[in-house]
Design a protein around this motif. Structure first.
Motif, PDB file in Angstrom:
ATOM      1  N   MET A   1       0.795  -1.224   0.000  1.00 38.48           N
ATOM      2  CA  MET A   1       0.000   0.000   0.000  1.00 38.48           C
ATOM      3  C   MET A   1       0.832   1.283   0.000  1.00 38.48           C
ATOM      4  SD  MET A   1      -3.218  -0.190  -0.478  1.00 38.48           S
ATOM      5  CE  MET A   1      -3.833   1.359   0.165  1.00 38.48           C
ATOM      6  N   LEU A   2       2.008   1.254  -0.626  1.00 32.24           N
ATOM      7  CA  LEU A   2       2.745   2.487  -0.895  1.00 32.24           C
ATOM      8  C   LEU A   2       2.386   2.969  -2.296  1.00 32.24           C
ATOM      9  CD1 LEU A   2       6.259   1.707   0.636  1.00 32.24           C
ATOM     10  CD2 LEU A   2       4.427   3.118   1.593  1.00 32.24           C
ATOM     11  N   PRO A   3       2.694   4.221  -2.624  1.00 35.33           N
ATOM     12  CA  PRO A   3       2.333   4.713  -3.953  1.00 35.33           C
ATOM     13  C   PRO A   3       2.890   3.866  -5.097  1.00 35.33           C
ATOM     14  CG  PRO A   3       2.912   6.535  -2.533  1.00 35.33           C
ATOM     15  CD  PRO A   3       3.227   5.296  -1.763  1.00 35.33           C
ATOM     16  N   ALA A   4       4.074   3.242  -4.895  1.00 34.87           N
ATOM     17  CA  ALA A   4       4.641   2.392  -5.946  1.00 34.87           C
ATOM     18  C   ALA A   4       5.541   1.347  -5.312  1.00 34.87           C
ATOM     19  CB  ALA A   4       5.426   3.218  -6.958  1.00 34.87           C
ATOM     20  N   THR A   5       5.568   0.174  -5.936  1.00 42.01           N
ATOM     21  CA  THR A   5       6.498  -0.887  -5.581  1.00 42.01           C
ATOM     22  C   THR A   5       7.290  -1.249  -6.821  1.00 42.01           C
ATOM     23  OG1 THR A   5       5.068  -1.794  -3.848  1.00 42.01           O
ATOM     24  CG2 THR A   5       6.742  -3.265  -4.754  1.00 42.01           C
ATOM     25  N   ALA A   6       8.615  -1.237  -6.714  1.00 39.13           N
ATOM     26  CA  ALA A   6       9.502  -1.638  -7.810  1.00 39.13           C
ATOM     27  C   ALA A   6       9.946  -3.074  -7.573  1.00 39.13           C
ATOM     28  CB  ALA A   6      10.712  -0.718  -7.890  1.00 39.13           C
ATOM     29  N   PHE A   7       9.663  -3.949  -8.527  1.00 43.12           N
ATOM     30  CA  PHE A   7      10.113  -5.337  -8.481  1.00 43.12           C
ATOM     31  C   PHE A   7      11.317  -5.480  -9.409  1.00 43.12           C
ATOM     32  CE2 PHE A   7       5.585  -5.545  -7.461  1.00 43.12           C
ATOM     33  CZ  PHE A   7       5.588  -6.345  -6.324  1.00 43.12           C
ATOM     34  N   LEU A   8      12.390  -6.101  -8.893  1.00 43.66           N
ATOM     35  CA  LEU A   8      13.632  -6.234  -9.639  1.00 43.66           C
ATOM     36  C   LEU A   8      14.016  -7.697  -9.794  1.00 43.66           C
ATOM     37  CD1 LEU A   8      15.829  -3.518  -7.831  1.00 43.66           C
ATOM     38  CD2 LEU A   8      14.420  -3.208  -9.876  1.00 43.66           C
ATOM     39  N   VAL A   9      14.513  -8.053 -10.985  1.00 44.40           N
ATOM     40  CA  VAL A   9      15.105  -9.361 -11.247  1.00 44.40           C
ATOM     41  C   VAL A   9      16.436  -9.127 -11.943  1.00 44.40           C
ATOM     42  CG1 VAL A   9      14.911 -11.551 -12.479  1.00 44.40           C
ATOM     43  CG2 VAL A   9      12.883 -10.537 -11.414  1.00 44.40           C
ATOM     44  N   LYS A  10      17.526  -9.637 -11.346  1.00 41.77           N
ATOM     45  CA  LYS A  10      18.855  -9.401 -11.914  1.00 41.77           C
ATOM     46  C   LYS A  10      19.090 -10.273 -13.144  1.00 41.77           C
ATOM     47  CE  LYS A  10      23.660  -8.626 -10.605  1.00 41.77           C
ATOM     48  NZ  LYS A  10      24.632  -8.600  -9.491  1.00 41.77           N
ATOM     49  N   GLN A  11      19.729  -9.667 -14.155  1.00 44.29           N
ATOM     50  CA  GLN A  11      20.090 -10.371 -15.384  1.00 44.29           C
ATOM     51  C   GLN A  11      21.564 -10.114 -15.659  1.00 44.29           C
ATOM     52  OE1 GLN A  11      17.869 -12.281 -17.128  1.00 44.29           O
ATOM     53  NE2 GLN A  11      16.307 -11.790 -15.602  1.00 44.29           N
ATOM     54  N   VAL A  12      22.199 -11.055 -16.350  1.00 44.73           N
ATOM     55  CA  VAL A  12      23.607 -10.899 -16.719  1.00 44.73           C
ATOM     56  C   VAL A  12      23.746 -11.195 -18.201  1.00 44.73           C
ATOM     57  CG1 VAL A  12      25.969 -11.686 -16.370  1.00 44.73           C
ATOM     58  CG2 VAL A  12      24.417 -11.529 -14.419  1.00 44.73           C
ATOM     59  N   ASP A  13      24.307 -10.239 -18.953  1.00 40.78           N
ATOM     60  CA  ASP A  13      24.640 -10.455 -20.360  1.00 40.78           C
ATOM     61  C   ASP A  13      25.994 -11.136 -20.451  1.00 40.78           C
ATOM     62  OD1 ASP A  13      22.371  -9.402 -21.372  1.00 40.78           O
ATOM     63  OD2 ASP A  13      23.197  -7.450 -21.872  1.00 40.78           O
ATOM     64  N   ALA A  14      26.104 -12.130 -21.335  1.00 36.92           N
ATOM     65  CA  ALA A  14      27.373 -12.846 -21.481  1.00 36.92           C
ATOM     66  C   ALA A  14      28.385 -12.058 -22.295  1.00 36.92           C
ATOM     67  CB  ALA A  14      27.134 -14.212 -22.117  1.00 36.92           C
ATOM     68  N   ASP A  15      27.934 -11.311 -23.289  1.00 38.89           N
ATOM     69  CA  ASP A  15      28.864 -10.647 -24.195  1.00 38.89           C
ATOM     70  C   ASP A  15      28.317  -9.275 -24.578  1.00 38.89           C
ATOM     71  OD1 ASP A  15      30.996 -10.144 -25.827  1.00 38.89           O
ATOM     72  OD2 ASP A  15      30.202 -11.277 -27.540  1.00 38.89           O
ATOM     73  N   PRO A  16      28.908  -8.182 -24.083  1.00 38.50           N
ATOM     74  CA  PRO A  16      29.997  -8.191 -23.088  1.00 38.50           C
ATOM     75  C   PRO A  16      29.439  -8.478 -21.705  1.00 38.50           C
ATOM     76  CG  PRO A  16      29.343  -5.945 -23.562  1.00 38.50           C
ATOM     77  CD  PRO A  16      28.533  -6.816 -24.488  1.00 38.50           C
ATOM     78  N   PRO A  17      30.251  -8.984 -20.772  1.00 40.12           N
ATOM     79  CA  PRO A  17      29.738  -9.313 -19.447  1.00 40.12           C
ATOM     80  C   PRO A  17      29.328  -8.063 -18.688  1.00 40.12           C
ATOM     81  CG  PRO A  17      32.124  -9.547 -19.525  1.00 40.12           C
ATOM     82  CD  PRO A  17      31.670  -9.305 -20.926  1.00 40.12           C
ATOM     83  N   ARG A  18      28.083  -7.974 -18.320  1.00 34.72           N
ATOM     84  CA  ARG A  18      27.581  -6.853 -17.531  1.00 34.72           C
ATOM     85  C   ARG A  18      26.272  -7.288 -16.901  1.00 34.72           C
ATOM     86  NH1 ARG A  18      23.635  -3.039 -20.080  1.00 34.72           N
ATOM     87  NH2 ARG A  18      22.688  -4.226 -21.748  1.00 34.72           N
ATOM     88  N   SER A  19      25.918  -6.651 -15.830  1.00 37.63           N
ATOM     89  CA  SER A  19      24.670  -6.972 -15.155  1.00 37.63           C
ATOM     90  C   SER A  19      23.719  -5.789 -15.228  1.00 37.63           C
ATOM     91  CB  SER A  19      24.929  -7.358 -13.695  1.00 37.63           C
ATOM     92  OG  SER A  19      25.471  -6.267 -12.980  1.00 37.63           O
ATOM     93  N   PHE A  20      22.458  -6.108 -15.232  1.00 38.35           N
ATOM     94  CA  PHE A  20      21.431  -5.082 -15.173  1.00 38.35           C
ATOM     95  C   PHE A  20      20.224  -5.700 -14.466  1.00 38.35           C
ATOM     96  CE2 PHE A  20      20.799  -7.345 -19.132  1.00 38.35           C
ATOM     97  CZ  PHE A  20      19.436  -7.525 -19.211  1.00 38.35           C
ATOM     98  N   TRP A  21      19.227  -4.879 -14.220  1.00 37.23           N
ATOM     99  CA  TRP A  21      18.048  -5.324 -13.476  1.00 37.23           C
ATOM    100  C   TRP A  21      16.801  -5.083 -14.309  1.00 37.23           C
ATOM    101  CZ3 TRP A  21      18.613  -7.277  -8.443  1.00 37.23           C
ATOM    102  CH2 TRP A  21      19.890  -7.142  -7.901  1.00 37.23           C
TER     103      TRP A  21
END
Length: 277
Positions: free
Chosen positions: A46-66
């Motif tokens: 019951m807050l104005p917004a909830t952010a749901f995150l799932v981590k992902q990793v790209d193999a080439d080039p190696p980097r992470s994002f959500w």
């Protein structure tokens, strides 16, 4: 059966202390839950917004994002600036607390890549900027909404994504607005950003989104993604200061950079724990 536990933070975005700015929940998931589970969690918090995150990793080039999705207690959002700022704070300050992490990338299927970068650091509080797509509007009357705001705007600017900017003559008018929120809700999931030149800041606004279950938002990143190019053109400069004159209130720095805007402000962690499902 043991419940699943997900890391959870309650963050006040665009606030340098608790109980200011705009609150958001941030939950880190192992993988995506069904939509009805995400909707139920946001309704429970019951807050104005909830952010749901799932981590992902790209193999080439190696980097992470959500990967990110945002929900109000009543609907999924296409874009949410304050919850994105809160998510960046939660990840960099708590979940992956490391001086090497000075920025993160959120990936939204609706709004593309959103970058959050850390400007400062502190115990439970930090300063950040979030990069959002600039939202263009054009002059277009909306008489059904204009009649419900409690005062007649000088002009209305809109787009097909239901972002509406109502331009008023003065900050005093903005602060005195008493809109018919039930009537505005009947028009659908529109965002109504009422704005004027400010006194202590360059611009001032109040933002109403009753069709999405948020009668008046406290500090709205997505609204300033539209207000920044709108006022940058009128003021003849790309950087400006903004105040959202809600009950909680909040201040932002705004900068237009090409087809994106950078919105800056502090975040404060109010609660940290686990959400059980």
């Amino acid at each position: 059966m043991q419940p699943r536990a997900f890391p959870y933070w309650h963050v006040d975005a665009f606030a340098d202390q608790a109980f200011g700015g705009n609150p958001a929940a941030v939950i880190v998931l192992d993988d995506w839950l069904a939509d009805d589970h995400l909707e139920a969690i946001a309704a429970e918090i019951m807050l104005p917004a909830t952010a749901f995150l799932v981590k992902q990793v790209d193999a080439d080039p190696p980097r992470s994002f959500w990967n990110v999705r945002w929900f109000t207690p009543g609907a999924e959002l296409m874009l949410c600036g304050h919850a994105s700022l809160a998510a960046g704070h939660a990840v960099m300050q708590h979940h992956e607390a490391d001086a090497a992490h000075s920025s993160i990338i959120l990936q939204s299927s609706n709004s593309g890549q959103i970058e959050i970068r850390r400007i400062g650091n502190g115990q439970g509080m930090g300063n950040y900027e979030v990069r959002l797509p600039a939202i263009a509007t054009e002059p277009r009357a909306f008489p059904e909404a204009e009649a419900l705001l409690g005062a007649q705007p000088l002009a209305t600017y809109r787009n097909d994504a239901r972002y509406n900017i109502m331009l008023f003559e003065s900050e005093q008018q903005i602060c005195a607005l008493a809109p018919d929120l039930a009537g505005l809700a009947k028009l659908g999931n529109h965002q109504f950003a009422c704005t004027a030149l400010g006194s202590a800041t360059d611009i001032v606004s109040r933002v109403f989104v009753p069709g999405a279950g948020v009668d008046e938002d406290s500090v709205t990143g997505s609204a300033h993604a539209a207000l920044t190019p709108f006022w940058a053109e009128r003021l003849g400069r790309k950087s400006l200061s903004a105040h959202q004159a809600s009950t909680r209130g909040g201040d932002l720095t705004c900068c237009l950079e090409g087809d994106h805007v950078w919105l800056g402000g502090p975040c404060t962690t109010v609660a940290e724990g686990a959400f059980y499902l």
